[in-house]
Enzyme design. Structure first.
Site, PDB file in Angstrom:
ATOM      1  N   GLU A  86      49.307  46.765   9.754  1.00 19.07           N
ATOM      2  CA  GLU A  86      49.596  45.442   9.203  1.00 19.07           C
ATOM      3  C   GLU A  86      49.137  45.369   7.757  1.00 19.07           C
ATOM      4  O   GLU A  86      48.064  45.835   7.408  1.00 19.07           O
ATOM      5  CB  GLU A  86      48.850  44.331   9.961  1.00 19.07           C
ATOM      6  CG  GLU A  86      49.328  44.019  11.355  1.00 19.07           C
ATOM      7  CD  GLU A  86      48.550  42.844  11.942  1.00 19.07           C
ATOM      8  OE1 GLU A  86      48.061  41.986  11.163  1.00 19.07           O
ATOM      9  OE2 GLU A  86      48.407  42.786  13.173  1.00 19.07           O
ATOM     10  N   ASN A 142      44.891  43.441  20.090  1.00 18.52           N
ATOM     11  CA  ASN A 142      45.153  43.257  18.657  1.00 18.52           C
ATOM     12  C   ASN A 142      43.864  42.901  17.940  1.00 18.52           C
ATOM     13  O   ASN A 142      43.206  41.920  18.282  1.00 18.52           O
ATOM     14  CB  ASN A 142      46.155  42.120  18.427  1.00 18.52           C
ATOM     15  CG  ASN A 142      46.593  42.008  16.982  1.00 18.52           C
ATOM     16  OD1 ASN A 142      47.263  42.899  16.466  1.00 18.52           O
ATOM     17  ND2 ASN A 142      46.219  40.918  16.327  1.00 18.52           N
ATOM     18  N   GLU A 143      43.472  43.739  16.991  1.00 18.59           N
ATOM     19  CA  GLU A 143      42.313  43.462  16.138  1.00 18.59           C
ATOM     20  C   GLU A 143      41.070  43.067  16.936  1.00 18.59           C
ATOM     21  O   GLU A 143      40.514  41.977  16.785  1.00 18.59           O
ATOM     22  CB  GLU A 143      42.649  42.372  15.108  1.00 18.59           C
ATOM     23  CG  GLU A 143      43.680  42.800  14.095  1.00 18.59           C
ATOM     24  CD  GLU A 143      43.931  41.761  13.015  1.00 18.59           C
ATOM     25  OE1 GLU A 143      44.423  42.139  11.925  1.00 18.59           O
ATOM     26  OE2 GLU A 143      43.652  40.566  13.253  1.00 18.59           O
ATOM     27  N   GLU A 201      50.215  30.261  11.371  1.00 21.13           N
ATOM     28  CA  GLU A 201      50.532  31.221  10.311  1.00 21.13           C
ATOM     29  C   GLU A 201      51.927  31.014   9.726  1.00 21.13           C
ATOM     30  O   GLU A 201      52.549  31.942   9.228  1.00 21.13           O
ATOM     31  CB  GLU A 201      50.373  32.648  10.848  1.00 21.13           C
ATOM     32  CG  GLU A 201      48.918  32.958  11.193  1.00 21.13           C
ATOM     33  CD  GLU A 201      48.681  34.412  11.547  1.00 21.13           C
ATOM     34  OE1 GLU A 201      48.142  35.145  10.707  1.00 21.13           O
ATOM     35  OE2 GLU A 201      49.031  34.802  12.678  1.00 21.13           O
ATOM     36  N   ARG A 225      43.111  32.595  19.079  1.00 23.95           N
ATOM     37  CA  ARG A 225      43.360  33.912  19.652  1.00 23.95           C
ATOM     38  C   ARG A 225      42.036  34.650  19.784  1.00 23.95           C
ATOM     39  O   ARG A 225      41.045  34.281  19.145  1.00 23.95           O
ATOM     40  CB  ARG A 225      44.341  34.722  18.796  1.00 23.95           C
ATOM     41  CG  ARG A 225      43.846  35.015  17.389  1.00 23.95           C
ATOM     42  CD  ARG A 225      44.937  35.648  16.528  1.00 23.95           C
ATOM     43  NE  ARG A 225      44.474  35.938  15.173  1.00 23.95           N
ATOM     44  CZ  ARG A 225      43.950  37.104  14.798  1.00 23.95           C
ATOM     45  NH1 ARG A 225      43.826  38.083  15.675  1.00 23.95           N
ATOM     46  NH2 ARG A 225      43.559  37.287  13.559  1.00 23.95           N
ATOM     47  N   HIS A 262      52.244  32.177   6.184  1.00 25.62           N
ATOM     48  CA  HIS A 262      51.978  33.598   5.939  1.00 25.62           C
ATOM     49  C   HIS A 262      53.304  34.274   5.590  1.00 25.62           C
ATOM     50  O   HIS A 262      54.328  34.040   6.224  1.00 25.62           O
ATOM     51  CB  HIS A 262      51.392  34.212   7.213  1.00 25.62           C
ATOM     52  CG  HIS A 262      50.779  35.570   7.039  1.00 25.62           C
ATOM     53  ND1 HIS A 262      51.527  36.682   6.701  1.00 25.62           N
ATOM     54  CD2 HIS A 262      49.496  36.002   7.170  1.00 25.62           C
ATOM     55  CE1 HIS A 262      50.722  37.740   6.645  1.00 25.62           C
ATOM     56  NE2 HIS A 262      49.490  37.351   6.926  1.00 25.62           N
TER      57      HIS A 262
END
Length: 679
Positions: free
Chosen positions: A326, A169-170, A374, A131, A377
Site C-alpha cells: 500500500e 491487515n496491518e 476514508e 477497524r 483518501h
C-alpha cells in the site's frame, strides 16, 4: 506453486538461494491495489476491470474488510458475490491477492461475545465501529477468525485467480495491546514459557525494587495505569508479549490456509512506522515480505523517510525482493494537513520503492470511496474519474512498470549497515529516562538522512546479525544491548570494520537491567571509554564543540580508556572533555558521538569517518537527487530520482528503460523525473 524463502535459525535467508517469486502466475513487476467491490453495485465491476486493464493492473487485493459481507450471520456464508468477482478478474487476466477479513469482526460477533472488545491501559473498553478493534487473546475472536479463514481456504485454495493470500491487515494498528482479563491470562502463559518459574521472573524483573515481588502467578497482571511509573522490565516483556500475541493470530490463519492451498501467504507490515511489532521475528513467518508506506505529507524531504522505509523492508526480507502493498496516489485523509502529491510525485515515489528492492507497487485503493472514514483518501481511480491528471499518471505508471519487467528479481547491494532494533526502541522510550528528548526514530532518521545525502545505500541489520562485508556499521541508538550483540560489534571492529555509535547505547540488557560497571556497559571495550555521568541539556540549550560543531539535548562526561579524542566540548557541562572519540581495536576502529549532532554537524563527523572505512560519498550531483543501483544476473539497473525542480545531468551510459533511449555518455533527468539505466 509455492514461494518460501529458506531461512536460517536467526531468520536470515540461506545463502546462495535463488531470488523469490512473488505472487503465483504474475509476470514482471506487480501493479495494483486494494479493491473493495462490496462498496459498489455489480454493474460497476465490469467498468472497473476494463479500467484496470487499461492501467496495466495485474494484481488486486480483495475482501480485506468484507467479513460482514461474507458471513452476515454466525455460520451463514455468502460467497456468491466473491465467486463472481474472482471469475470476472481471472477472465480479464488480473490475479487476486485474497484476504482473510479478520481485521474487521462483524457486529454480530461483538453482540454475541462482548469480551472480544479490547481494553486500554487505563481500563476503558473500546467499542466497535472502526477497524482492528479486538482483543487478540479472546478465544471467541480466535475461533471466529479461524472459521472464516477455513471457509475461504477450502473454497478458494485452488481457484486459478488466487495468486497470494493476504492475512488480516496491518496488525498492530490502530490497537496494538489489550489489558483485559483474557489478555492477562495469556500474558501469564507467555511469561511461563519465557521465564520458566516465578523465581526466574522475579529475578529478571528486579522485583526486589519497591517491594514488587510475586508469590503466585495469579498476582501478575498487564502493566495497567498505576500511581506512578511501573516496572520497566514488566513493560518491556508486555511489549514483547503483545507483538507475539498478534503474531500467533497471523500464524493460526496462515496455517489454516496452508492446509488448503499452496499459494504463498503474507500480511502487510509498516516497518518504520509501527513501533509495536518486532518485524525481525515476524519476517520469518511470511512467505514474502509486504509493506505499507505513506509519506508524511508536510515533511519537506519526505522522500528520505520513504527510502528508509524501503531499505528497512528489504532488510527484514533478508535482502530479497519485497512487495509495496500500500501507498497513496495522492493525499491521504488522516494526517493533520493532507498535502496532495504534485505532478510526477506519485510516479517518483513508486519507482523509489522499486529502486530499493520492491518488485510490486500497489495502492490503497483502486476506486475512491463515496462514504465512510476514508472517502477523502486518494485512489487509483479518483472521484474526478478518467479525465483527471491523477488517472493519467496511474496509467503512465502501469506502462513504466511494464517497461521495467526485467528488473524483477534483481537485488540491492549496500556497503553501509545501520542497526535497527524494535526491542531497544520499546525500552528507550519507557518512562523515567534521563531526558524526555531521547527518541529512537529521531536518531536513526538523523543518521540515515546524512547517509542518504552522501548517496550511500543502507542495509538495516538486527543487533546480532552477521556484519561481514560491510565497510561501515552505524549504531544510531541501541540503549538495550545484549552481550551477544556487543560481541558481534567487538569482533566486527577487531576484524577490520569501522563502527560509529551514538550516545546512550549499550546501557541495559534484555531485562532493562543496567550492565555492570560504568556506562556504556556492554560497549565499553569496543569503544575504549567509560561514561562517568549523563549530562542531559535543558530544552533549547546547545553545546559547542571544537571545529565549529554544535550539539543539543545531550552531553556526557566521557573518560577514555584507550580511545583518542577527535572533538572536545568547548562549553556546557562537559566543557574540556571528549565529545567525539575514536578507538583503534585490532584491525578496525570504533567512533563514539556523545551528544546529539544533526545536519551539517553530523555530516562533518561522518565525513571524517568515511575515508578510513573505504566509503566514498558521491558529491557530484545536486542535493535531493537520489541514485540507487539494483544488480541482476545479466545487468545492473541504475535508478536516478530527481526530487528537485531543475533538470540534472550525470555521466552514464546504457539504455534508459523508461524511454528506450540509448545514452552514450550522459544521462539527462528532467525536474521531478526518474530514469532507469540498464548497464
Amino acid at each position: 506453486m509455492t514461494f518460501v524463502v529458506p531461512r536460517q535459525a536467526d531468520g536470515r535467508p540461506v545463502p546462495d538461494q535463488p531470488a523469490p517469486r512473488l505472487p503465483v502466475g504474475v509476470d514482471g513487476l506487480v501493479y495494483g491495489g486494494d479493491y473493495n467491490p462490496e462498496q459498489w453495485p455489480e454493474e460497476v465491476w465490469a467498468e472497473d476491470v476494463a479500467l484496470m486493464r487499461q492501467a496495466g493492473v495485474n494484481l488486486v487485493s480483495v475482501a480485506i474488510h468484507a467479513w460482514a459481507a461474507l458471513e452476515p450471520r454466525p455460520g451463514e456464508f455468502d460467497f456468491g458475490w466473491l465467486d463472481r468477482l474472482l471469475d470476472l478478474l481471472h477472465g480479464a487476466g488480473i490475479a487476486v491477492n485474497l484476504a482473510t477479513p479478520t481485521v474487521v469482526p462483524p457486529a454480530w460477533l461483538y453482540r454475541a461475545h462482548p469480551a472480544i472488545r479490547p481494553v486500554t491501559r487505563d481500563g476503558v473498553e473500546l467499542e466497535r465501529g472502526s477497524r482492528a478493534t479486538f482483543c487478540p487473546s479472546a478465544p471467541a475472536y480466535r475461533q471466529a477468525a479461524a472459521a472464516i479463514t477455513r471457509q475461504l481456504g477450502a473454497r478458494y485454495g485452488d481457484h486459478p485467480a488466487v495468486a497470494l493470500w493476504h492475512v488480516h491487515n496491518e496488525y498492530g494498528a490502530p490497537v496494538g495491546a489489550c489489558y483485559c482479563p483474557e489478555s492477562a491470562t495469556a500474558f501469564r502463559r507467555w511469561l511461563r514459557a519465557r521465564h520458566g518459574d516465578l523465581d526466574a521472573l522475579n529475578d529478571a524483573w528486579g522485583t526486589s525494587f519497591w517491594g514488587q515481588r510475586y508469590g503466585e502467578w495469579a498476582e501478575v497482571e498487564p502493566p495497567r495505569v498505576s500511581g506512578t511509573t511501573g516496572n520497566p522490565a514488566h513493560e518491556l516483556d508486555f511489549a514483547r508479549f503483545c507483538s507475539d500475541e498478534l503474531l500467533a493470530c497471523y500464524t493460526a490463519e496462515r496455517d489454516i490456509l496452508r492446509e488448503h492451498s499452496t499459494v504463498p501467504v503474507t500480511t502487510n507490515f509498516m516497518t518504520t512506522n509501527c513501533k509495536s511489532i518486532d518485524y525481525w521475528r515476524w519476517a520469518r513467518e511470511v512467505d514474502v515480505v509486504a509493506n505499507d508506506h505513506y509519506l508524511t505529507a508536510e515533511a519537506r524531504r519526505n522522500h528520505i523517510d520513504l527510502a528508509m522505509s524501503a531499505d528497512l523492508t528489504r532488510a527484514v526480507a533478508g535482502g530479497q525482493p519485497w512487495m509495496l502493498m500500500e501507498h497513496s496516489t495522492g493525499a491521504v485523509n488522516w494526517q493533520p494537513r493532507n498535502i496532495a502529491k504534485r505532478p510526477g510525485e506519485m510516479r517518483r515515489n513508486s519507482l523509489a520503492h522499486v529502486a530499493r528492492g520492491a518488485d510490486a507497487v500497489m495502492f490503497f485503493q483502486w476506486r475512491a470511496s463515496r462514504f465512510g472514514a476514508e472517502k477523502f483518501h486518494s485512489a487509483m481511480l479518483p472521484h474526478a474519474g478518467t479525465r483527471s491528471r491523477l488517472w493519467q499518471e496511474v496509467v503512465r505508471l502501469g506502462h513504466d512498470l511494464g517497461a521495467l519487467h526485467e528488473v524483477r528479481g534483481s537485488l540491492v547491494r549496500a556497503d553501509v549497515a545501520v542497526l535497527w532494533d524494535w526491542e531497544s526502541w520499546w525500552a528507550l522510550e519507557l518512562d523515567w529516562r534521563p531526558s524526555v528528548d531521547l527518541s529512537y526514530r529521531e536518531r536513526v532518521g538523523a543518521f540515515y538522512e546524512q547517509l542518504w545525502d552522501a548517496r550511500l545505500t543502507v542495509d538495516f541489520v538486527a543487533p546480532e546479525a552477521d556484519l561481514t562485508g560491510y565497510r561501515l556499521v552505524v549504531v544510531p541508538s541501541l540503549y538495550l544491548t545484549s552481550t551477544a550483540a556487543a560481541e558481534v560489534l567487538h569482533d566486527y571492529v577487531a576484524g577490520g570494520g569501522t563502527l560509529v555509535v551514538s550516545y546512550f547505547s549499550g546501557i541495559v540488557d534484555a531485562n532493562d537491567t543496567v550492565h555492570p560497571g560504568a556506562h556504556p556497559g556492554a560497549l565499553r571495550d569496543v569503544l575504549g571509554l567509560e561514561v562517568e555521568e549523563f549530562l542531559p541539556l535543558r530544552a533549547g540549550e546547545e553545546v559547542s564543540l571544537d571545529g565549529g560543531l554544535r550539539g543539543d539535548v545531550w552531553a556526557e562526561h566521557v573518560r577514555p580508556t584507550g580511545a583518542e579524542t577527535v572533538h572536545s566540548y568547548v562549553d556546557g557541562p562537559a566543557a574540556g572533555g571528549p565529545a567525539v572519540t575514536r578507538h583503534r581495536l585490532g584491525d578496525g576502529v570504533a567512533w563514539y558521538v556523545s551528544t546529539r549532532l544533526r545536519g551539517a554537524a553530523l555530516d562533518a563527523v561522518l565525513r571524517e569517518v568515511f575515508p578510513a572505512a573505504g566509503v566514498e560519498a558521491r558529491d557530484d550531483l545536486p542535493r535531493d537527487v537520489e541514485v540507487v543501483r539494483r544488480r541482476g544476473a545479466d545487468a545492473d539497473y541504475l535508478f536516478v530520482l530527481n526530487h528537485t525542480d531543475a533538470e540534472v545531468r550525470l555521466a552514464a551510459s546504457g539504455t534508459e528503460l523508461l524511454t528506450g533511449r540509448r545514452c552514450e555518455s550522459e544521462l539527462t533527468v528532467p525536474a521531478g523525473g526518474t530514469a532507469v539505466l540498464r548497464s
